[in-house]
Design a protein around this motif. Structure first.
Motif, PDB file in Angstrom:
ATOM      1  N   GLU A   1       1.455  12.709   1.028  1.00 38.61           N
ATOM      2  CA  GLU A   1       1.796  11.311   1.258  1.00 38.61           C
ATOM      3  C   GLU A   1       2.140  11.079   2.720  1.00 38.61           C
TER       4      GLU A   1
ATOM      5  N   GLU B   1       4.355  -1.368   3.145  1.00 37.18           N
ATOM      6  CA  GLU B   1       4.396  -0.211   2.245  1.00 37.18           C
ATOM      7  C   GLU B   1       5.017  -0.588   0.903  1.00 37.18           C
TER       8      GLU B   1
ATOM      9  N   GLU C   1      -7.643  -2.915   5.719  1.00 34.37           N
ATOM     10  CA  GLU C   1      -6.937  -4.094   5.216  1.00 34.37           C
ATOM     11  C   GLU C   1      -7.228  -5.309   6.106  1.00 34.37           C
TER      12      GLU C   1
ATOM     13  N   THR D   1       2.909   4.324   5.793  1.00 31.11           N
ATOM     14  CA  THR D   1       1.929   3.398   6.360  1.00 31.11           C
ATOM     15  C   THR D   1       2.370   3.038   7.777  1.00 31.11           C
TER      16      THR D   1
ATOM     17  N   GLN E   1      -3.886   6.620   9.128  1.00 32.59           N
ATOM     18  CA  GLN E   1      -3.123   5.369   9.042  1.00 32.59           C
ATOM     19  C   GLN E   1      -3.936   4.202   9.587  1.00 32.59           C
TER      20      GLN E   1
ATOM     21  N   VAL F   1       0.381  -1.893   7.799  1.00 38.39           N
ATOM     22  CA  VAL F   1       0.386  -2.610   6.514  1.00 38.39           C
ATOM     23  C   VAL F   1       1.721  -2.413   5.813  1.00 38.39           C
TER      24      VAL F   1
ATOM     25  N   LEU G   1      -6.531   2.864   7.143  1.00 36.74           N
ATOM     26  CA  LEU G   1      -5.938   1.932   6.191  1.00 36.74           C
ATOM     27  C   LEU G   1      -5.687   0.574   6.843  1.00 36.74           C
ATOM     28  N   ASP G   2      -5.095   0.568   8.032  1.00 35.35           N
ATOM     29  CA  ASP G   2      -4.783  -0.696   8.698  1.00 35.35           C
ATOM     30  C   ASP G   2      -6.030  -1.530   8.965  1.00 35.35           C
TER      31      ASP G   2
ATOM     32  N   HIS H   1      -2.881   2.207  -3.945  1.00 34.14           N
ATOM     33  CA  HIS H   1      -2.638   3.587  -3.524  1.00 34.14           C
ATOM     34  C   HIS H   1      -3.957   4.146  -2.992  1.00 34.14           C
TER      35      HIS H   1
ATOM     36  N   PHE I   1       0.813  -1.216   0.000  1.00 30.66           N
ATOM     37  CA  PHE I   1       0.000   0.000   0.000  1.00 30.66           C
ATOM     38  C   PHE I   1       0.848   1.268   0.000  1.00 30.66           C
ATOM     39  N   LYS I   2       0.244   2.334  -0.556  1.00 27.20           N
ATOM     40  CA  LYS I   2       0.713   3.711  -0.386  1.00 27.20           C
ATOM     41  C   LYS I   2      -0.464   4.514   0.149  1.00 27.20           C
ATOM     42  N   LEU I   3      -0.168   5.516   0.976  1.00 23.64           N
ATOM     43  CA  LEU I   3      -1.239   6.269   1.644  1.00 23.64           C
ATOM     44  C   LEU I   3      -1.078   7.770   1.406  1.00 23.64           C
TER      45      LEU I   3
END
Length: 393
Positions: free
Chosen positions: A187, A195, A371, A190, A364, A193, A367-368, A351, A179-181
């Protein structure tokens, strides 16, 4: 709980699925094709759990626009299939591709063929305690077939065909997604997860709205009606049930595929648990309908996006807009691509673009947790098998 968001899909006036006539103008390109097919999937949130995806394939050159919604279990409008329906439909289409291609290579006449597939997933734990996790289980595949192979030869033939599917690469072994965040145009690293190496891709923003449908002769997707009911262990039917904090449930999404006389695969998606509407998909590898890899890639992107919406709605967090750009890399089919090998795939590369007033740490965590609770990222990181049952007809 009230329905979440307006019914943008139902009120848009656009066909829910279409081939994009102006992909270059929209600005979506395909990734570098390093294995046989490389697909770039853009997904944006429309409203509530409604989402729109654009998927471009390096192999076919086609770009498809697909949409997804959820049913009453997530207080959705049921205006389009749920994310898991796309993976099941793409998977059964891919299996059928390889069965038909292998039969042609080996000179086997198949007089009748119907595939009945069941995919199973789990959701366990508490969202508030951050212990909720999505899981994926082995696949059941019943093949109804009329051909001249004896039982042993037929069983071996079908096993070889399922292994030949490019999706086999995501099922076998344990692939950790990358992943990219990005948050509000900046930007972020991460947290938990893995990166992805390299720069964050440009945010597709509102480029989705530029897409124009190609003229179409086929209805590529339509609702069929309520799915036939069956008993499902730890199944759910209640409205809003997928938004409860403590969960211990098992999902069952089915797909039934037959081949039409014009060579297009006709797939009915079954939503056994959480219980909901059944939708019909058409799939084809020649550009008349979305191909198997397109449906699979869309499903992974849609499912991941749903988890963002679920997390922020359950914790009442600020996330008015969010999008992803996802790259999937598949080998050619062992039979359909003539490689003679089992299908392969690379880890999913995603992304993420969040527009939020929350802190960097919360972005962050979004995202975690997304996932962690995504059924299809669980599908990738779990070593799965296809349990085969053969029925002669």
């Amino acid at each position: 709980m009230a329905t979440l968001g307006e019914n943008i899909i139902g009120n848009s006036g656009l066909p829910p699925f279409f081939k994009v006539a102006n992909a270059d103008t929209v600005g979506i390109d395909a990734p570098q094709n390093r294995k046989g097919d490389a697909l770039r999937t853009w997904v944006r949130s429309l409203s509530g759990f409604q989402k729109e995806a654009l998927i471009r394939s390096a192999k076919t050159g086609d770009t498809w626009r697909l949409v997804s919604d959820e049913g009453p279990y997530l207080n959705g409008h049921d205006a389009a299939p749920c994310p898991l329906a796309f993976l099941s439909s793409g998977m059964v289409a891919s299996f059928m591709n390889e069965i038909l291609a292998l039969a042609k290579l080996q000179g086997i006449e198949i007089r009748k063929l119907k595939l009945i597939q069941d995919n199973y997933y789990t959701m366990q734990g508490s969202m508030m305690k951050r212990t909720m996790i999505g899981g994926a289980e082995n696949i059941d595949l019943q093949v109804e077939i009329d051909c001249d192979l004896n039982d042993a030869a037929l069983n071996e033939f079908l096993i070889n065909a399922t292994y030949a599917s490019p999706l086999n690469g995501l099922m076998r072994g344990q692939l950790e997604s990358l992943f990219k965040l990005g948050k509000n145009g900046q930007e972020l690293p991460t947290a938990k997860v893995a990166e992805l190496d390299g720069a964050l891709f440009p945010d597709p923003g509102n480029h989705f709205a530029k897409s124009i449908p190609s003229p179409a002769e086929l209805t590529l997707m339509q609702p069929v009606g309520k799915t036939p009911k069956k008993d499902v262990v730890k199944g759910t039917t209640a409205g809003g049930s997928s938004l409860s904090d403590e969960q211990d449930r098992r999902l069952n999404i089915g797909a039934v595929a037959v081949l039409r006389e014009d060579g297009i695969k006709d797939i009915q998606q079954m939503q056994y648990s959480p219980y909901g509407t059944s939708f019909r998909f058409l799939s084809s590898e020649d550009g008349r309908a979305p191909d198997a890899n397109t449906l699979i890639s869309a499903g992974i992107g849609f499912c991941f996006m749903t988890q963002f919406g679920r997390f922020v709605s359950m914790l009442n967090l600020d996330l008015p807009d969010y999008r992803i750009v996802q790259d999937t890399h598949f080998s050619l089919g062992g039979a359909s691509g003539g490689t003679g090998k089992a299908g392969e795939a690379d880890p999913i590369e995603t992304h993420v673009y969040l527009e939020t007033g929350e802190s960097d740490e919360t972005a962050q965590e979004m995202l975690d947790i997304s996932e962690q609770t995504c059924f299809l990222h669980a599908f990738c990181r779990t070593d799965l098998k296809t349990k085969l049952q053969v029925k002669r007809v």
